[in-house]
Scaffold this motif. Structure first.
Motif, PDB file in Angstrom:
ATOM      1  N   GLY A  44     -29.663   9.824  -8.211  1.00 54.51           N
ATOM      2  CA  GLY A  44     -28.542   9.012  -7.732  1.00 54.51           C
ATOM      3  C   GLY A  44     -27.205   9.651  -8.032  1.00 54.51           C
ATOM      4  O   GLY A  44     -26.302   9.670  -7.178  1.00 54.51           O
ATOM      5  N   LEU A  45     -27.054  10.187  -9.232  1.00 50.45           N
ATOM      6  CA  LEU A  45     -25.808  10.854  -9.601  1.00 50.45           C
ATOM      7  C   LEU A  45     -25.570  12.104  -8.762  1.00 50.45           C
ATOM      8  O   LEU A  45     -24.440  12.379  -8.326  1.00 50.45           O
ATOM      9  CB  LEU A  45     -25.835  11.213 -11.092  1.00 50.45           C
ATOM     10  CG  LEU A  45     -25.838  10.028 -12.071  1.00 50.45           C
ATOM     11  CD1 LEU A  45     -26.015  10.511 -13.507  1.00 50.45           C
ATOM     12  CD2 LEU A  45     -24.556   9.208 -11.935  1.00 50.45           C
ATOM     13  N   LEU A  98     -22.816  14.883  -4.310  1.00 46.39           N
ATOM     14  CA  LEU A  98     -22.894  15.621  -3.047  1.00 46.39           C
ATOM     15  C   LEU A  98     -22.054  14.950  -1.968  1.00 46.39           C
ATOM     16  O   LEU A  98     -21.387  15.633  -1.177  1.00 46.39           O
ATOM     17  CB  LEU A  98     -24.356  15.715  -2.593  1.00 46.39           C
ATOM     18  CG  LEU A  98     -24.602  16.403  -1.239  1.00 46.39           C
ATOM     19  CD1 LEU A  98     -24.107  17.849  -1.282  1.00 46.39           C
ATOM     20  CD2 LEU A  98     -26.083  16.343  -0.865  1.00 46.39           C
ATOM     21  N   SER A  99     -22.080  13.632  -1.923  1.00 46.87           N
ATOM     22  CA  SER A  99     -21.280  12.902  -0.937  1.00 46.87           C
ATOM     23  C   SER A  99     -19.787  13.171  -1.120  1.00 46.87           C
ATOM     24  O   SER A  99     -19.057  13.389  -0.149  1.00 46.87           O
ATOM     25  CB  SER A  99     -21.547  11.397  -1.050  1.00 46.87           C
ATOM     26  OG  SER A  99     -22.905  11.095  -0.823  1.00 46.87           O
ATOM     27  N   GLY A 146     -14.452  18.302   4.047  1.00 50.70           N
ATOM     28  CA  GLY A 146     -14.051  17.872   5.385  1.00 50.70           C
ATOM     29  C   GLY A 146     -15.193  17.785   6.371  1.00 50.70           C
ATOM     30  O   GLY A 146     -14.966  17.837   7.588  1.00 50.70           O
ATOM     31  N   LEU A 147     -16.416  17.638   5.873  1.00 56.50           N
ATOM     32  CA  LEU A 147     -17.586  17.538   6.750  1.00 56.50           C
ATOM     33  C   LEU A 147     -17.893  16.063   6.994  1.00 56.50           C
ATOM     34  O   LEU A 147     -18.325  15.354   6.076  1.00 56.50           O
ATOM     35  CB  LEU A 147     -18.798  18.231   6.114  1.00 56.50           C
ATOM     36  CG  LEU A 147     -18.598  19.694   5.733  1.00 56.50           C
ATOM     37  CD1 LEU A 147     -19.871  20.259   5.121  1.00 56.50           C
ATOM     38  CD2 LEU A 147     -18.178  20.520   6.950  1.00 56.50           C
ATOM     39  N   ASN A 148     -17.677  15.593   8.225  1.00 56.65           N
ATOM     40  CA  ASN A 148     -17.904  14.181   8.511  1.00 56.65           C
ATOM     41  C   ASN A 148     -19.361  13.903   8.838  1.00 56.65           C
ATOM     42  O   ASN A 148     -20.202  14.814   8.875  1.00 56.65           O
ATOM     43  CB  ASN A 148     -16.987  13.699   9.641  1.00 56.65           C
ATOM     44  CG  ASN A 148     -17.220  14.457  10.944  1.00 56.65           C
ATOM     45  OD1 ASN A 148     -18.347  14.825  11.269  1.00 56.65           O
ATOM     46  ND2 ASN A 148     -16.151  14.685  11.698  1.00 56.65           N
ATOM     47  N   LEU A 149     -19.662  12.643   9.088  1.00 57.97           N
ATOM     48  CA  LEU A 149     -21.042  12.207   9.313  1.00 57.97           C
ATOM     49  C   LEU A 149     -21.666  12.896  10.518  1.00 57.97           C
ATOM     50  O   LEU A 149     -22.823  13.334  10.474  1.00 57.97           O
ATOM     51  CB  LEU A 149     -21.075  10.689   9.503  1.00 57.97           C
ATOM     52  CG  LEU A 149     -22.444  10.054   9.737  1.00 57.97           C
ATOM     53  CD1 LEU A 149     -23.335  10.260   8.521  1.00 57.97           C
ATOM     54  CD2 LEU A 149     -22.293   8.556  10.029  1.00 57.97           C
TER      55      LEU A 149
END
Length: 345
Positions: free
Chosen positions: A176-177, A182-183, A190-193
């Motif tokens: 989880g951490l 990473l998120s 600057g990497l969007n979904l």
């Protein structure tokens, strides 16, 4: 006065769509996205331990029917969120930028415009339930891999149920951490979904064909599968980067996210790994006996607590379930991928 700025918003006819229409199956961009989507989602299903874990835990007859029904129910997501709300945002001329759309903000924008705070609350509730459900499944899946396939296999072969449970709990916290970190890192970069979604197949698409072969082909080589998966990944990244330079002249986040180069990387990943594994297995066949699987699987608890009856383990019942899902799976695939688009033209 209009809020429209060229390059920032999408407006008017759609490039590479039939007659520039939004309501058409003849779409160059849609075709590229569809192929990328298939490769990437093949990867998520084949590589994601949570799918395997759920299938193994369920009874064979329940798993075959449940997964097919789940696949059909999934269409509510693209139809309601992408098709309906996406077209609604265009029809309502909402000031949604390209970056905002790529970050998945179209549904909440439309929901808020149509329903106010109630729409925002409904979208938030839906996202919360989806994220918690998915996060829970992934945490359990990763912890099971580490606890059973690493800890019990190589560190403590005689581990008890309590010891395995403790290792699983530690892994859940650590995982989880790491995912939270990473998120944050992806956001800083600057990497969007949308970018990450298209890139997904390049990373994991190379494992699809080797895994499929390992499940269905007795000659499939385990060593070859590992080599094919990693080789396909390396070739996919190389093809992706080279394609970006050829198309755009430089490597930037924006250029790397274009559909054409993402498509090339995804296709190289899934195709090259399949070819490599097939050739390796033909030269060095493993000739694996699938009947040995039952004998070599070690249960932590006693057999009586597995929840499976003698009927559930009957080879004839298993073969019947296999044929049931195979036939309906092929029919559904042909209808959705071939017949439906043709009838929509």
């Amino acid at each position: 006065v209009s809020f429209y700025e060229e390059g920032k918003y999408a407006c008017g006819m759609v490039e590479n769509n039939n007659s520039g229409s939004y309501l058409t199956m003849l779409s160059g961009g849609g075709l590229m996205f569809g192929i990328i989507n298939i490769v990437g989602n093949f990867g998520t299903v084949f590589v994601d331990q949570s799918y395997w874990q759920s299938a193994i835990a369920a009874k064979p007859t329940s798993a075959s029917r449940g997964y097919l029904l789940g696949g059909i129910c999934w269409f509510a997501i693209p139809f309601s969120l992408a098709t309906s709300l996406g077209l609604a945002s265009t029809a309502l001329m909402l000031p949604i930028t390209k970056d905002e759309a790529g970050s998945g903000l179209v549904p909440p924008a439309v929901a808020y415009h149509l329903m106010g705070n109630a729409g925002s609350f409904l979208i938030l509730t839906m996202l919360f339930m989806a994220i918690v459900s998915t996060g829970s499944a992934e945490s359990i899946a990763v912890s099971s891999l580490v606890a059973y396939d690493v800890y019990r296999e190589y560190i403590n072969p005689e581990a008890t149920g309590a010891q395995i449970l403790m290792v699983s709990r530690v892994v859940i916290v650590v995982f989880g951490l790491l995912m939270g970190g990473l998120s944050v890192l992806l956001d800083i970069m600057g990497l969007n979904l949308g970018w990450v979604y298209l890139f997904m197949g390049i990373c994991i698409g190379s494992a699809v064909v080797p895994l499929w072969n390992m499940m269905t082909w007795e000659k499939a080589s385990g060593t070859g599968a590992v080599i094919a998966a990693w080789s396909g990944f390396v070739l996919a990244v190389i093809g992706w980067l080279v394609g970006t330079v050829v198309q755009s002249g430089s490597i930037t986040i924006e250029n790397l996210g274009k559909s054409e180069v993402m498509l090339s990387g995804n296709l190289i990943a899934i195709c090259s790994s399949g070819i490599i594994h097939y050739v390796f297995s033909m030269i060095y066949p493993q000739n694996f006996n699938f009947d040995t699987l039952d004998a070599n699987i070690k249960l932590v608890e006693v057999e009586e607590t597995s929840g499976l009856t003698a009927e559930d383990k009957d080879p004839e019942v298993l073969d019947k379930a296999y044929k049931w899902i195979t036939r309906r799976g092929w029919v559904l695939t042909i209808v959705l991928v071939v017949i439906w688009p043709l009838l929509s033209i």
